[in-house]
Motif scaffolding. Structure first.
Motif, PDB file in Angstrom:
ATOM      1  N   HIS A 160     -93.791  10.112   1.345  1.00  0.00           N
ATOM      2  CA  HIS A 160     -93.089  10.608   2.657  1.00  0.00           C
ATOM      3  C   HIS A 160     -93.297  12.031   2.829  1.00  0.00           C
ATOM      4  N   PRO A 161     -94.455  12.288   3.170  1.00  0.00           N
ATOM      5  CA  PRO A 161     -94.856  14.019   3.479  1.00  0.00           C
ATOM      6  C   PRO A 161     -93.865  14.380   4.612  1.00  0.00           C
ATOM      7  N   ASP A 162     -93.775  15.825   4.335  1.00  0.00           N
ATOM      8  CA  ASP A 162     -92.871  16.501   5.343  1.00  0.00           C
ATOM      9  C   ASP A 162     -93.905  17.001   6.070  1.00  0.00           C
ATOM     10  N   TYR A 163     -94.262  16.288   7.291  1.00  0.00           N
ATOM     11  CA  TYR A 163     -95.363  16.739   8.201  1.00  0.00           C
ATOM     12  C   TYR A 163     -94.920  17.647   9.075  1.00  0.00           C
ATOM     13  N   TRP A 164     -93.759  17.994   9.266  1.00  0.00           N
ATOM     14  CA  TRP A 164     -93.216  18.915  10.272  1.00  0.00           C
ATOM     15  C   TRP A 164     -93.408  20.138   9.275  1.00  0.00           C
ATOM     16  N   HIS A 165     -93.190  20.427   8.194  1.00  0.00           N
ATOM     17  CA  HIS A 165     -93.375  21.538   7.332  1.00  0.00           C
ATOM     18  C   HIS A 165     -94.883  21.903   7.358  1.00  0.00           C
ATOM     19  N   PHE A 166     -95.678  20.853   7.383  1.00  0.00           N
ATOM     20  CA  PHE A 166     -97.037  20.937   7.238  1.00  0.00           C
ATOM     21  C   PHE A 166     -97.472  21.695   8.440  1.00  0.00           C
ATOM     22  N   LEU A 167     -97.158  21.182   9.710  1.00  0.00           N
ATOM     23  CA  LEU A 167     -97.313  21.630  10.853  1.00  0.00           C
ATOM     24  C   LEU A 167     -97.001  23.268  11.108  1.00  0.00           C
ATOM     25  N   THR A 168     -95.377  23.534  10.605  1.00  0.00           N
ATOM     26  CA  THR A 168     -95.109  24.869  10.611  1.00  0.00           C
ATOM     27  C   THR A 168     -95.939  25.799   9.816  1.00  0.00           C
ATOM     28  N   GLU A 169     -96.342  25.364   8.815  1.00  0.00           N
ATOM     29  CA  GLU A 169     -97.213  26.078   7.935  1.00  0.00           C
ATOM     30  C   GLU A 169     -98.650  26.485   8.411  1.00  0.00           C
ATOM     31  N   THR A 170     -99.259  25.404   8.858  1.00  0.00           N
ATOM     32  CA  THR A 170    -100.580  25.793   9.523  1.00  0.00           C
ATOM     33  C   THR A 170    -100.575  26.574  10.888  1.00  0.00           C
ATOM     34  N   GLU A 171     -99.537  26.376  11.409  1.00  0.00           N
ATOM     35  CA  GLU A 171     -98.945  27.294  12.695  1.00  0.00           C
ATOM     36  C   GLU A 171     -98.993  28.713  12.373  1.00  0.00           C
ATOM     37  N   ALA A 172     -98.204  29.032  11.074  1.00  0.00           N
ATOM     38  CA  ALA A 172     -97.932  30.042  10.577  1.00  0.00           C
ATOM     39  C   ALA A 172     -99.286  30.606  10.192  1.00  0.00           C
ATOM     40  N   VAL A 173    -100.327  30.102   9.477  1.00  0.00           N
ATOM     41  CA  VAL A 173    -101.498  30.479   9.016  1.00  0.00           C
ATOM     42  C   VAL A 173    -102.222  30.953  10.053  1.00  0.00           C
ATOM     43  N   ARG A 174    -102.424  30.172  11.098  1.00  0.00           N
ATOM     44  CA  ARG A 174    -103.056  30.713  12.386  1.00  0.00           C
ATOM     45  C   ARG A 174    -102.598  31.887  12.944  1.00  0.00           C
ATOM     46  N   THR A 175    -101.465  32.028  13.062  1.00  0.00           N
ATOM     47  CA  THR A 175    -100.470  33.113  13.678  1.00  0.00           C
ATOM     48  C   THR A 175    -101.104  34.291  12.754  1.00  0.00           C
ATOM     49  N   THR A 176    -101.083  34.204  11.286  1.00  0.00           N
ATOM     50  CA  THR A 176    -101.487  35.392  10.473  1.00  0.00           C
ATOM     51  C   THR A 176    -102.927  35.788  10.785  1.00  0.00           C
ATOM     52  N   VAL A 177    -103.768  34.599  10.819  1.00  0.00           N
ATOM     53  CA  VAL A 177    -105.138  35.028  11.003  1.00  0.00           C
ATOM     54  C   VAL A 177    -105.561  35.831  12.355  1.00  0.00           C
ATOM     55  N   ALA A 178    -104.755  35.381  13.369  1.00  0.00           N
ATOM     56  CA  ALA A 178    -104.869  35.960  14.767  1.00  0.00           C
ATOM     57  C   ALA A 178    -104.423  37.160  14.683  1.00  0.00           C
ATOM     58  N   ARG A 179    -103.500  37.564  13.948  1.00  0.00           N
ATOM     59  CA  ARG A 179    -103.291  39.059  13.873  1.00  0.00           C
ATOM     60  C   ARG A 179    -104.091  39.850  13.191  1.00  0.00           C
ATOM     61  N   VAL A 180    -104.918  39.357  12.246  1.00  0.00           N
ATOM     62  CA  VAL A 180    -105.763  40.048  11.447  1.00  0.00           C
ATOM     63  C   VAL A 180    -107.142  40.160  12.318  1.00  0.00           C
ATOM     64  N   VAL A 181    -107.373  38.993  13.171  1.00  0.00           N
ATOM     65  CA  VAL A 181    -108.432  39.376  14.155  1.00  0.00           C
ATOM     66  C   VAL A 181    -108.196  40.377  15.144  1.00  0.00           C
ATOM     67  N   ALA A 182    -106.946  40.608  15.623  1.00  0.00           N
ATOM     68  CA  ALA A 182    -106.692  41.195  16.714  1.00  0.00           C
ATOM     69  C   ALA A 182    -106.753  42.843  16.002  1.00  0.00           C
ATOM     70  N   GLN A 183    -106.161  42.851  14.866  1.00  0.00           N
ATOM     71  CA  GLN A 183    -106.204  44.130  14.040  1.00  0.00           C
ATOM     72  C   GLN A 183    -107.598  44.534  13.844  1.00  0.00           C
ATOM     73  N   ILE A 184    -108.711  43.846  13.407  1.00  0.00           N
ATOM     74  CA  ILE A 184    -109.904  44.201  13.215  1.00  0.00           C
ATOM     75  C   ILE A 184    -110.680  44.597  14.784  1.00  0.00           C
ATOM     76  N   ARG A 185    -110.527  43.741  15.784  1.00  0.00           N
ATOM     77  CA  ARG A 185    -110.905  44.174  16.920  1.00  0.00           C
ATOM     78  C   ARG A 185    -110.484  45.546  17.358  1.00  0.00           C
ATOM     79  N   GLU A 186    -109.286  45.835  17.132  1.00  0.00           N
ATOM     80  CA  GLU A 186    -108.717  46.972  17.721  1.00  0.00           C
ATOM     81  C   GLU A 186    -109.389  48.076  16.890  1.00  0.00           C
ATOM     82  N   GLU A 187    -109.525  47.866  15.678  1.00  0.00           N
ATOM     83  CA  GLU A 187    -109.932  49.014  14.822  1.00  0.00           C
ATOM     84  C   GLU A 187    -111.373  49.121  15.116  1.00  0.00           C
ATOM     85  N   ARG A 188    -112.011  48.314  15.309  1.00  0.00           N
ATOM     86  CA  ARG A 188    -113.617  48.357  15.771  1.00  0.00           C
ATOM     87  C   ARG A 188    -113.622  49.181  17.004  1.00  0.00           C
ATOM     88  N   GLY A 189    -112.621  48.539  17.864  1.00  0.00           N
ATOM     89  CA  GLY A 189    -112.998  49.061  19.167  1.00  0.00           C
ATOM     90  C   GLY A 189    -112.689  50.712  19.381  1.00  0.00           C
TER      91      GLY A 189
END
Length: 204
Positions: free
Chosen positions: A172-201
């Motif tokens: 009985h996997p906790d699918y909601w935990h899984f979804l909140t985790e993957t979403e959190a990962v994408r948020t972190t990744v998006a933050r890094v991408v924004a940071q890189i773009r800003e610095e390189r800009g």
């Protein structure tokens, strides 16, 4: 000038009264549909996936009751030409209905997302892996090694995603935990991408 605006003001308040009454009625109907959604969630998913939604039907019904009471007060204020009071009551009604709308939608949305991910978690995994890979490519662009401050959160994101995927094993996997985790990962990744773009800009 104030007297000239009275009919206009009254008409505006009347319009809002009608519109909010209609919305309150529609929400009453939608609130009634939350219980079947919840029982479906309870039947098919672990408690952690729906526990935070249990209060939705009662809270939504209470909010609509309050909204209807405020609508009556607004109508009375309008009849007595107490325009600021009428306007203020209508704002309260709108806020109550917005909150209810969000809560009621959240239940249906949760079921939809859990259905989708339980049928095919791979799609969510791939989407998240793709975001990480994309960010890693960007971090490496024009460099021998990525900046540590970019590489670290991306490495942590890979590990976090792996843990989320591993959590799907078992009966009985906790699918909601899984979804909140993957979403959190994408948020972190998006933050890094924004940071890189800003610095390189900025030529960093």
């Amino acid at each position: 000038a104030e007297a000239e605006r009275l009919p206009e003001r009254a008409a505006e308040i009347d319009r809002r009264l009608v519109s909010l009454r209609t919305r309150a009625q529609a929400l009453t109907t939608r609130t009634g549909q939350v219980d079947p959604v919840l029982s479906e969630l309870r039947r098919r998913f672990t408690a952690a996936c729906w526990q935070d939604l249990q209060h939705v039907p009662d809270q939504a019904a209470e909010n609509v009751r309050q909204a209807e009471a405020k609508l009556k007060e607004a109508q009375q204020a309008r009849d007595e030409q107490r325009w600021p009071d009428a306007t203020s009551r209508l704002s309260t009604v709108r806020a109550l209905l917005n909150t209810t709308d969000e809560a009621v939608s959240a239940a249906g949305d949760r079921l939809q997302r859990l259905n989708a991910v339980s049928k095919d978690p791979q799609q969510e995994i791939e989407r998240t892996r793709f975001a990480i890979r994309d960010a890693q490519r960007l971090a490496m662009a024009g460099r021998q090694t990525p900046e540590q401050r970019h590489a670290r959160p991306l490495d942590e994101s890979v590990a976090r995603l792996d843990r989320a995927v591993a959590s799907l094993e078992g009966r009985h996997p906790d699918y909601w935990h899984f979804l909140t985790e993957t979403e959190a990962v994408r948020t972190t990744v998006a933050r890094v991408v924004a940071q890189i773009r800003e610095e390189r800009g900025q030529g960093a």
